[in-house]
Design an enzyme around this catalytic site. Structure first.
Site, PDB file in Angstrom:
ATOM      1  N   LEU A 124       0.925  -1.107  -0.037  1.00  0.00           N
ATOM      2  CA  LEU A 124       0.034  -0.070  -0.077  1.00  0.00           C
ATOM      3  C   LEU A 124       1.021   1.184   0.059  1.00  0.00           C
ATOM      4  O   LEU A 124       1.804   1.367   0.617  1.00  0.00           O
ATOM      5  CB  LEU A 124      -0.987   0.136   1.289  1.00  0.00           C
ATOM      6  CG  LEU A 124      -1.537   1.382   1.586  1.00  0.00           C
ATOM      7  CD1 LEU A 124      -3.218   1.106   0.930  1.00  0.00           C
ATOM      8  CD2 LEU A 124      -1.651   1.594   2.909  1.00  0.00           C
ATOM      9  N   HIS A 125       0.333   2.198  -0.895  1.00  0.00           N
ATOM     10  CA  HIS A 125       1.287   3.531  -0.609  1.00  0.00           C
ATOM     11  C   HIS A 125      -0.043   4.522  -1.294  1.00  0.00           C
ATOM     12  O   HIS A 125      -0.798   4.256  -2.071  1.00  0.00           O
ATOM     13  CB  HIS A 125       2.299   3.553  -1.595  1.00  0.00           C
ATOM     14  CG  HIS A 125       2.339   3.087  -2.942  1.00  0.00           C
ATOM     15  ND1 HIS A 125       2.072   1.819  -3.367  1.00  0.00           N
ATOM     16  CD2 HIS A 125       2.084   3.711  -4.313  1.00  0.00           C
ATOM     17  CE1 HIS A 125       2.071   1.702  -4.618  1.00  0.00           C
ATOM     18  NE2 HIS A 125       1.817   2.851  -4.976  1.00  0.00           N
ATOM     19  N   GLN A 126       0.205   5.798  -0.400  1.00  0.00           N
ATOM     20  CA  GLN A 126      -0.716   6.905  -0.828  1.00  0.00           C
ATOM     21  C   GLN A 126       0.120   7.925  -1.563  1.00  0.00           C
ATOM     22  O   GLN A 126       1.026   8.369  -1.249  1.00  0.00           O
ATOM     23  CB  GLN A 126      -0.886   7.425   0.448  1.00  0.00           C
ATOM     24  CG  GLN A 126      -1.704   8.886   0.447  1.00  0.00           C
ATOM     25  CD  GLN A 126      -3.127   8.837   0.385  1.00  0.00           C
ATOM     26  OE1 GLN A 126      -3.648   8.054  -0.409  1.00  0.00           O
ATOM     27  NE2 GLN A 126      -3.726   9.965   0.645  1.00  0.00           N
TER      28      GLN A 126
END
Length: 168
Positions: A124-126
């Site tokens: 996951l990464h924003q």
């Protein structure tokens, strides 16, 4: 011989390692990056459960990724502590980028899964993408080329300094 399609070509063979995955360290690049010096992997800031790192293939200068240290694919799998720090780092990234380069706006988002456009779906990464009026000009639209006005190392240094400077 075929008819030319009218497009110019900007040859970028250095990206082949990214496209094919060759030249990448085994495992997850988001798990590997924190094990190295910040300058080597363009890490801007570190927290307890997440860190901010420059995107190696940015849409615009200052395009940051907020990543949990823990290898987790889905937003719903984050702990409450990770969720809170990811939100705080996203907010701090916006404040920092505004102080460093005065963008006119931002795109924020997560691509959950490969079908949603995630290049590295397993971690996951924003995305925090600064935007300026006119940043989608003729170059990417017609020339299919993105111009970058600052090197990643210079962008990292600018943002790391601004990150540690207290807001006015």
């Amino acid at each position: 011989m075929t008819e030319p399609d009218g497009l110019e070509r900007l040859w970028t063979p250095h990206r082949m390692a990214y496209v094919t995955g060759s030249g990448q360290p085994p495992g997850c690049p988001f798990c590997d990056a924190p094990a190295h010096p910040d300058e080597d992997n363009h890490i801007v800031a570190r927290g307890t459960t997440v860190y901010a790192i420059l995107n190696l293939y940015p849409y615009n200068p200052g395009h940051l990724l907020i990543c949990p240290y823990r290898h987790v694919a889905d937003y719903t799998e984050l702990t409450d502590e990770e969720t809170a720090e990811l939100a705080a780092f996203t907010r701090k990234a916006m404040v920092t980028i505004r102080a460093a380069s005065s963008p006119h706006g931002f795109n924020l988002g997560m691509n959950q899964g490969a079908v949603a456009g995630a290049g590295i779906a397993a971690h996951l990464h924003q995305h925090v993408v600064p935007r300026w009026g006119g940043d989608s000009n003729f170059m990417p639209v017609i020339g299919r080329t993105k111009t970058m006005v600052m090197l990643l190392s210079d962008t990292r240094d600018l943002l790391a300094k601004a990150w540690s400077t207290p807001a006015p």
